[in-house]
Design a protein around this motif. Structure first.
Motif, PDB file in Angstrom:
ATOM      1  N   THR A  98     -12.081  -4.042  -4.750  1.00 27.29           N
ATOM      2  CA  THR A  98     -11.754  -3.045  -5.758  1.00 27.29           C
ATOM      3  C   THR A  98     -10.506  -2.335  -5.267  1.00 27.29           C
ATOM      4  O   THR A  98     -10.465  -1.853  -4.129  1.00 27.29           O
ATOM      5  CB  THR A  98     -12.903  -2.040  -5.938  1.00 27.29           C
ATOM      6  OG1 THR A  98     -14.069  -2.738  -6.343  1.00 27.29           O
ATOM      7  CG2 THR A  98     -12.552  -0.983  -6.969  1.00 27.29           C
ATOM      8  N   LYS A  99      -9.508  -2.295  -6.128  1.00 27.55           N
ATOM      9  CA  LYS A  99      -8.239  -1.655  -5.781  1.00 27.55           C
ATOM     10  C   LYS A  99      -7.921  -0.591  -6.820  1.00 27.55           C
ATOM     11  O   LYS A  99      -8.104  -0.813  -8.016  1.00 27.55           O
ATOM     12  CB  LYS A  99      -7.108  -2.678  -5.773  1.00 27.55           C
ATOM     13  CG  LYS A  99      -7.265  -3.801  -4.788  1.00 27.55           C
ATOM     14  CD  LYS A  99      -6.154  -4.833  -5.023  1.00 27.55           C
ATOM     15  CE  LYS A  99      -6.354  -6.048  -4.173  1.00 27.55           C
ATOM     16  NZ  LYS A  99      -7.537  -6.823  -4.546  1.00 27.55           N
ATOM     17  N   LEU A 100      -7.413   0.507  -6.352  1.00 24.69           N
ATOM     18  CA  LEU A 100      -6.852   1.526  -7.230  1.00 24.69           C
ATOM     19  C   LEU A 100      -5.341   1.477  -6.996  1.00 24.69           C
ATOM     20  O   LEU A 100      -4.881   1.667  -5.866  1.00 24.69           O
ATOM     21  CB  LEU A 100      -7.422   2.906  -6.903  1.00 24.69           C
ATOM     22  CG  LEU A 100      -7.016   4.039  -7.825  1.00 24.69           C
ATOM     23  CD1 LEU A 100      -7.437   3.752  -9.276  1.00 24.69           C
ATOM     24  CD2 LEU A 100      -7.620   5.346  -7.347  1.00 24.69           C
ATOM     25  N   VAL A 101      -4.620   1.157  -8.054  1.00 30.95           N
ATOM     26  CA  VAL A 101      -3.168   0.999  -7.958  1.00 30.95           C
ATOM     27  C   VAL A 101      -2.515   2.141  -8.721  1.00 30.95           C
ATOM     28  O   VAL A 101      -2.916   2.460  -9.845  1.00 30.95           O
ATOM     29  CB  VAL A 101      -2.741  -0.375  -8.542  1.00 30.95           C
ATOM     30  CG1 VAL A 101      -1.229  -0.520  -8.533  1.00 30.95           C
ATOM     31  CG2 VAL A 101      -3.402  -1.508  -7.766  1.00 30.95           C
ATOM     32  N   HIS A 102      -1.522   2.752  -8.096  1.00 32.99           N
ATOM     33  CA  HIS A 102      -0.776   3.832  -8.740  1.00 32.99           C
ATOM     34  C   HIS A 102       0.707   3.529  -8.649  1.00 32.99           C
ATOM     35  O   HIS A 102       1.244   3.364  -7.546  1.00 32.99           O
ATOM     36  CB  HIS A 102      -1.082   5.179  -8.069  1.00 32.99           C
ATOM     37  CG  HIS A 102      -0.426   6.329  -8.750  1.00 32.99           C
ATOM     38  ND1 HIS A 102       0.628   7.007  -8.187  1.00 32.99           N
ATOM     39  CD2 HIS A 102      -0.655   6.911  -9.956  1.00 32.99           C
ATOM     40  CE1 HIS A 102       1.005   7.975  -9.002  1.00 32.99           C
ATOM     41  NE2 HIS A 102       0.244   7.920 -10.086  1.00 32.99           N
ATOM     42  N   ASP A 103       1.340   3.431  -9.797  1.00 34.77           N
ATOM     43  CA  ASP A 103       2.783   3.186  -9.863  1.00 34.77           C
ATOM     44  C   ASP A 103       3.231   2.044  -8.955  1.00 34.77           C
ATOM     45  O   ASP A 103       4.208   2.152  -8.215  1.00 34.77           O
ATOM     46  CB  ASP A 103       3.549   4.466  -9.539  1.00 34.77           C
ATOM     47  CG  ASP A 103       3.364   5.536 -10.603  1.00 34.77           C
ATOM     48  OD1 ASP A 103       3.040   5.172 -11.761  1.00 34.77           O
ATOM     49  OD2 ASP A 103       3.531   6.728 -10.288  1.00 34.77           O
TER      50      ASP A 103
ATOM     51  N   PHE B 128       0.832  -1.199   0.000  1.00 37.16           N
ATOM     52  CA  PHE B 128       0.000   0.000   0.000  1.00 37.16           C
ATOM     53  C   PHE B 128       0.866   1.248   0.000  1.00 37.16           C
ATOM     54  O   PHE B 128       1.938   1.273   0.601  1.00 37.16           O
ATOM     55  CB  PHE B 128      -0.894   0.018   1.251  1.00 37.16           C
ATOM     56  CG  PHE B 128      -1.962  -1.028   1.248  1.00 37.16           C
ATOM     57  CD1 PHE B 128      -3.272  -0.701   0.909  1.00 37.16           C
ATOM     58  CD2 PHE B 128      -1.685  -2.340   1.588  1.00 37.16           C
ATOM     59  CE1 PHE B 128      -4.270  -1.664   0.911  1.00 37.16           C
ATOM     60  CE2 PHE B 128      -2.670  -3.315   1.591  1.00 37.16           C
ATOM     61  CZ  PHE B 128      -3.966  -2.976   1.250  1.00 37.16           C
ATOM     62  N   ALA B 129       0.372   2.293  -0.634  1.00 38.81           N
ATOM     63  CA  ALA B 129       1.035   3.595  -0.570  1.00 38.81           C
ATOM     64  C   ALA B 129       1.025   4.084   0.873  1.00 38.81           C
ATOM     65  O   ALA B 129       0.179   3.678   1.686  1.00 38.81           O
ATOM     66  CB  ALA B 129       0.312   4.592  -1.477  1.00 38.81           C
ATOM     67  N   GLU B 130       1.956   4.941   1.186  1.00 38.27           N
ATOM     68  CA  GLU B 130       2.070   5.475   2.550  1.00 38.27           C
ATOM     69  C   GLU B 130       0.764   6.095   3.038  1.00 38.27           C
ATOM     70  O   GLU B 130       0.408   5.979   4.206  1.00 38.27           O
ATOM     71  CB  GLU B 130       3.206   6.505   2.579  1.00 38.27           C
ATOM     72  CG  GLU B 130       3.801   6.765   3.923  1.00 38.27           C
ATOM     73  CD  GLU B 130       4.419   5.545   4.584  1.00 38.27           C
ATOM     74  OE1 GLU B 130       4.099   5.331   5.776  1.00 38.27           O
ATOM     75  OE2 GLU B 130       5.204   4.820   3.962  1.00 38.27           O
ATOM     76  N   ASP B 131       0.014   6.743   2.132  1.00 39.35           N
ATOM     77  CA  ASP B 131      -1.229   7.434   2.508  1.00 39.35           C
ATOM     78  C   ASP B 131      -2.481   6.713   1.990  1.00 39.35           C
ATOM     79  O   ASP B 131      -3.526   7.336   1.785  1.00 39.35           O
ATOM     80  CB  ASP B 131      -1.209   8.871   2.005  1.00 39.35           C
ATOM     81  CG  ASP B 131      -1.110   8.966   0.483  1.00 39.35           C
ATOM     82  OD1 ASP B 131      -0.819   7.945  -0.184  1.00 39.35           O
ATOM     83  OD2 ASP B 131      -1.315  10.072  -0.048  1.00 39.35           O
ATOM     84  N   ALA B 132      -2.402   5.401   1.802  1.00 41.38           N
ATOM     85  CA  ALA B 132      -3.512   4.622   1.237  1.00 41.38           C
ATOM     86  C   ALA B 132      -4.740   4.623   2.136  1.00 41.38           C
ATOM     87  O   ALA B 132      -4.647   4.817   3.357  1.00 41.38           O
ATOM     88  CB  ALA B 132      -3.056   3.181   1.010  1.00 41.38           C
TER      89      ALA B 132
ATOM     90  N   VAL C 265      -3.393   2.446  -3.655  1.00 44.55           N
ATOM     91  CA  VAL C 265      -3.726   3.717  -3.021  1.00 44.55           C
ATOM     92  C   VAL C 265      -5.129   3.676  -2.408  1.00 44.55           C
ATOM     93  O   VAL C 265      -5.437   4.454  -1.513  1.00 44.55           O
ATOM     94  CB  VAL C 265      -3.578   4.926  -3.974  1.00 44.55           C
ATOM     95  CG1 VAL C 265      -2.121   5.110  -4.369  1.00 44.55           C
ATOM     96  CG2 VAL C 265      -4.456   4.790  -5.193  1.00 44.55           C
ATOM     97  N   SER C 266      -5.960   2.764  -2.908  1.00 43.13           N
ATOM     98  CA  SER C 266      -7.303   2.602  -2.358  1.00 43.13           C
ATOM     99  C   SER C 266      -7.714   1.149  -2.524  1.00 43.13           C
ATOM    100  O   SER C 266      -7.471   0.544  -3.575  1.00 43.13           O
ATOM    101  CB  SER C 266      -8.286   3.526  -3.082  1.00 43.13           C
ATOM    102  OG  SER C 266      -9.575   3.409  -2.536  1.00 43.13           O
TER     103      SER C 266
END
Length: 145
Positions: free
Chosen positions: A102-107, A26-30, A111-112
């Protein structure tokens, strides 16, 4: 990380009961919405809360994850849907539970993440035959009262 690598890492971390390894995806601010609707913000919170369930209600559980779909949204974002089967060996939740995510993946990082346990529509509607018989399209067009 690729989507496939993330899914493999999540599955491996869950099966090891390792909250830090789970949260490393997960991103640091996920943001993570768990199956009971709690919003967990940030990698540290996700790690802590995951470890709590690995040590208690899901101790010794195994998770299988299958990618259902993935599509790029642009700007390094991907929308990913997965299905899971969670096998819990003992305790009040013992048995198999199915869910969709449901996942939102960034790089290469989540992130969600929104996790929804699968349920029976008849039970959900308190065995209301009219509601249970409606198609998904009818639910989409139904007016809220």
């Amino acid at each position: 990380m690729t989507i496939e690598e993330i899914i493999t890492a999540l599955e491996r971390a869950w099966n090891a009961g390792d909250g830090e390894a789970w949260a490393a995806n997960f991103a640091e601010d996920a943001d993570f919405v768990d199956v009971v609707g709690r919003i967990q913000r940030g990698r540290a919170t996700i790690a802590r809360e995951s470890q709590n369930i690995f040590d208690t209600i899901y101790r010794g559980s195994t998770l299988r994850i299958r990618q259902v779909s993935s599509r790029p949204l642009g700007g390094g974002f991907d929308l990913v849907h997965t299905e899971t089967v969670l096998t819990i060996p003992t305790g009040p939740l013992a048995g198999k539970k199915q869910a969709v995510q449901t996942k939102l993946v960034h790089d290469g990082l989540i992130v969600s993440f929104h996790n929804t346990i699968r349920g029976d529509i008849a039970t959900f509607t308190d065995h209301d035959e009219d509601l249970a018989a409606r198609s998904p399209q009818e639910w989409d067009s139904a007016e809220l009262r």
